[in-house]
Motif scaffolding. Sequence first.
Motif, short mmCIF file in Angstrom:
data_model
loop_
_atom_site.label_atom_id
_atom_site.label_comp_id
_atom_site.label_asym_id
_atom_site.label_seq_id
_atom_site.Cartn_x
_atom_site.Cartn_y
_atom_site.Cartn_z
N ILE A 26 12.03 -2.08 -11.13
CA ILE A 26 13.05 -1.22 -10.52
C ILE A 26 13.24 -1.50 -9.03
O ILE A 26 14.36 -1.61 -8.54
CB ILE A 26 12.71 0.27 -10.76
CG1 ILE A 26 12.69 0.57 -12.27
CG2 ILE A 26 13.70 1.18 -10.04
CD1 ILE A 26 12.11 1.92 -12.63
N ASN A 27 12.14 -1.60 -8.29
CA ASN A 27 12.21 -1.77 -6.83
C ASN A 27 11.66 -3.12 -6.38
O ASN A 27 11.14 -3.25 -5.26
CB ASN A 27 11.44 -0.63 -6.14
CG ASN A 27 12.04 0.71 -6.46
OD1 ASN A 27 13.23 0.94 -6.22
ND2 ASN A 27 11.25 1.60 -6.99
N LYS A 28 11.80 -4.14 -7.21
CA LYS A 28 11.27 -5.47 -6.92
C LYS A 28 11.81 -6.02 -5.59
O LYS A 28 11.06 -6.57 -4.78
CB LYS A 28 11.59 -6.42 -8.05
CG LYS A 28 10.97 -7.78 -7.90
CD LYS A 28 11.25 -8.65 -9.11
CE LYS A 28 10.59 -10.00 -8.95
NZ LYS A 28 10.77 -10.85 -10.12
N ALA A 29 13.09 -5.86 -5.35
CA ALA A 29 13.70 -6.36 -4.11
C ALA A 29 13.12 -5.63 -2.89
O ALA A 29 12.86 -6.25 -1.85
CB ALA A 29 15.21 -6.20 -4.16
N ILE A 34 8.71 -6.72 1.98
CA ILE A 34 7.58 -6.23 2.77
C ILE A 34 6.63 -7.40 3.04
O ILE A 34 6.00 -7.93 2.13
CB ILE A 34 6.86 -5.08 2.05
CG1 ILE A 34 7.85 -3.92 1.84
CG2 ILE A 34 5.65 -4.62 2.85
CD1 ILE A 34 7.33 -2.82 0.96
N ALA A 35 6.55 -7.77 4.30
CA ALA A 35 5.80 -8.97 4.70
C ALA A 35 4.29 -8.81 4.56
O ALA A 35 3.58 -9.79 4.40
CB ALA A 35 6.15 -9.33 6.13
N GLU A 92 2.64 5.94 6.22
CA GLU A 92 2.56 4.48 6.21
C GLU A 92 3.73 3.81 6.91
O GLU A 92 3.52 2.88 7.68
CB GLU A 92 2.37 3.96 4.79
CG GLU A 92 0.95 4.20 4.30
CD GLU A 92 0.63 3.51 3.01
OE1 GLU A 92 1.54 3.00 2.33
OE2 GLU A 92 -0.56 3.47 2.68
N PRO A 93 4.98 4.25 6.71
CA PRO A 93 6.06 3.57 7.44
C PRO A 93 6.04 3.86 8.95
O PRO A 93 6.70 3.18 9.71
CB PRO A 93 7.33 4.10 6.79
CG PRO A 93 6.96 5.39 6.19
CD PRO A 93 5.52 5.25 5.78
N THR A 102 13.77 4.60 5.64
CA THR A 102 14.47 5.42 4.64
C THR A 102 14.22 4.90 3.24
O THR A 102 13.88 5.67 2.33
CB THR A 102 15.98 5.47 4.93
OG1 THR A 102 16.18 5.98 6.25
CG2 THR A 102 16.70 6.34 3.93
N SER A 103 14.37 3.61 3.05
CA SER A 103 14.14 3.00 1.74
C SER A 103 12.69 3.18 1.31
O SER A 103 12.40 3.55 0.18
CB SER A 103 14.50 1.52 1.78
OG SER A 103 14.21 0.91 0.54
#
Length: 131
Positions: A26-29, A34-35, A92-93, A102-103
Amino acid sequence: MLKHLISVLAFVVVTFGVQGLSHFAINKAHYGKIAFMRADPILPLGISVMVVQGVIMSLALSLYSAQPSLLDGLLVSLTFGAFLGLYIALVEPSKYAVPSVTSWTWVEASASLVQFSLYGLILGLVHQSLS
């Protein structure tokens, strides 16, 4: 004892299912951007944490109610989910250079809500059935 073993196993299965779908489908992209993500996660560490978290929630439900219901399981799981999920989604963000705060917040909060809601229903059902 059986209710605790089943509850822990259920937590591992639900967590792998929800987080696996989130991370790899679902959220692969999102996760691909994320480096600081490991290419190959250290699975024994993650599984160990899932087992400990499952034990804690199962024992917490037993302490919370002598005759637990589905609602009790849901409340215990969502309480722990809020504790953990809010940290992951909001703190964490603030520490890491994520591509989009936001994402990140949306993805992590929604996955946590699904994970801990589903597990809470299973936790309550297992404890209700085996108490």
